[in-house]
Motif scaffolding. Sequence first.
Motif, mmCIF file in Angstrom:
data_model
loop_
_atom_site.group_PDB
_atom_site.id
_atom_site.type_symbol
_atom_site.label_atom_id
_atom_site.label_comp_id
_atom_site.label_asym_id
_atom_site.label_seq_id
_atom_site.Cartn_x
_atom_site.Cartn_y
_atom_site.Cartn_z
ATOM 1 N N LEU A 1 2.477 1.564 -3.496
ATOM 2 C CA LEU A 1 1.516 1.969 -4.515
ATOM 3 C C LEU A 1 1.107 3.422 -4.335
ATOM 4 O O LEU A 1 0.956 4.158 -5.320
ATOM 5 C CB LEU A 1 0.290 1.072 -4.468
ATOM 6 N N THR A 2 0.909 3.837 -3.099
ATOM 7 C CA THR A 2 0.544 5.224 -2.843
ATOM 8 C C THR A 2 1.625 6.164 -3.371
ATOM 9 O O THR A 2 1.326 7.194 -3.997
ATOM 10 C CB THR A 2 0.337 5.456 -1.335
ATOM 11 N N ILE B 1 0.834 -1.203 0.000
ATOM 12 C CA ILE B 1 0.000 0.000 0.000
ATOM 13 C C ILE B 1 0.867 1.249 0.000
ATOM 14 O O ILE B 1 0.604 2.209 -0.737
ATOM 15 C CB ILE B 1 -0.943 -0.014 1.221
ATOM 16 N N THR C 1 -6.500 4.369 -7.927
ATOM 17 C CA THR C 1 -6.406 4.705 -6.507
ATOM 18 C C THR C 1 -6.138 3.437 -5.712
ATOM 19 O O THR C 1 -6.513 2.332 -6.123
ATOM 20 C CB THR C 1 -7.709 5.342 -5.994
ATOM 21 N N VAL C 2 -5.478 3.595 -4.577
ATOM 22 C CA VAL C 2 -5.187 2.460 -3.703
ATOM 23 C C VAL C 2 -6.400 2.214 -2.810
ATOM 24 O O VAL C 2 -6.746 3.050 -1.983
ATOM 25 C CB VAL C 2 -3.944 2.738 -2.830
ATOM 26 N N ARG C 3 -7.026 1.072 -2.995
ATOM 27 C CA ARG C 3 -8.179 0.721 -2.159
ATOM 28 C C ARG C 3 -8.037 -0.730 -1.683
ATOM 29 O O ARG C 3 -8.993 -1.487 -1.655
ATOM 30 C CB ARG C 3 -9.483 0.913 -2.929
ATOM 31 N N LEU C 4 -6.815 -1.096 -1.312
ATOM 32 C CA LEU C 4 -6.571 -2.449 -0.838
ATOM 33 C C LEU C 4 -7.003 -2.576 0.624
ATOM 34 O O LEU C 4 -6.678 -1.721 1.445
ATOM 35 C CB LEU C 4 -5.083 -2.800 -0.973
ATOM 36 N N ILE D 1 -9.501 -0.669 -8.106
ATOM 37 C CA ILE D 1 -8.543 0.438 -8.164
ATOM 38 C C ILE D 1 -9.007 1.585 -9.068
ATOM 39 O O ILE D 1 -8.264 2.547 -9.269
ATOM 40 C CB ILE D 1 -7.151 -0.055 -8.635
#
Length: 261
Positions: free
Chosen positions: A45-46, A42, A215-218, A96
Motif C-alpha cells: 500500500l505504501t 503495508i 494514507t497507510v495507518r494499519l 485511511i
Amino acid sequence: MHQPASARGIAGLALIALVMVAVLLALGAWQLQRRVAKQALIAALTERLAAAPMPLPPPSDWADLSPARDEFRRVTFSARFTDAPDAMIYSAGSAIRADVTSPGTFALLPVRLRDGSELVVNAGFLANPAIDRAVQDRAVQRLRDAGAVQLVGYLRFPERSTLLIAAPDPAKRLWFARDLTAIAAALGWDSAAPFYIDLEAPQLASDAPRPGPLTVRLRDQHLQYAITWFGLAAAVSLVFAAWLYGQLRDRRSIKRRSVSL
C-alpha cells in the motif's frame, strides 16, 4: 494427604491440556502468519499510494483487476457525474483518511467516461453529523454541474454488508457499508465496474464532498497477540506439569508408606 487421581483421570486431563496447548499454539502461529501478511500489505500500500497516477485501465481490462494486485493503485481519467441518485455511506471516522475525524458521510455516485461506460466514484467526505439529506443533495448537485473533469483517485473494491453492520435506509439513500451490488440494485446504477474510485482530486466546490489523499495507518500488533497466545500455551503446560508432578509425588509417597507397613 489427598488421594491421587486415577490413571484414567490423569490421561483425561493430559488430553485436555494437550488440546488446549495445541489450540493456543495454532492461534499464535496464525497471528505470526497474519503479521507477515500485514507487513506485506503495508509495504504494498505504501508503494501504491506513493506512485504517480496511471491512466485508468480500459473497460476490457476491468474484469481482470483484483484487490490483491490492484487495490489502492492511483489512476487518472476524465469523466462527468451522471444524474443517477447518489448513495451516502455513514462514517464515524476513517482509518485511511487523516482528515476525516468526525461523523459524516462519503458520497458515492456514478460517473460516465468518455467512451460511455460508467463506474462509481466516492467523491469525498461530507462533515454532516445530522445526516441532513438537503445538505447532501446540494453538495452532490454541484458535482453534476461541474461538467467533464479530470479526476485522480484510488482503485478500491467494495465491501459486503453483514449482520454486524446497521441496515441501510434506502429512503434517505443512506448505507453503512460500501456494498456496491446492493446499492446499485436499490438505486438502478448502470455500472459494470467491479471496483469504485476513492477520489483524491480535484476539490470541485468549497462545500462539496471533500476528496483527499489516502494514507497507510494499519496497526500491526500481531506479534504481541502471538506472544500472548504462546505465553498462555506455556502457562497451561506449566500448570499441568506442576499438577502431574504433584500426582506422581503423592503416588510415590503412598507406595513408600505401603512398603513400610
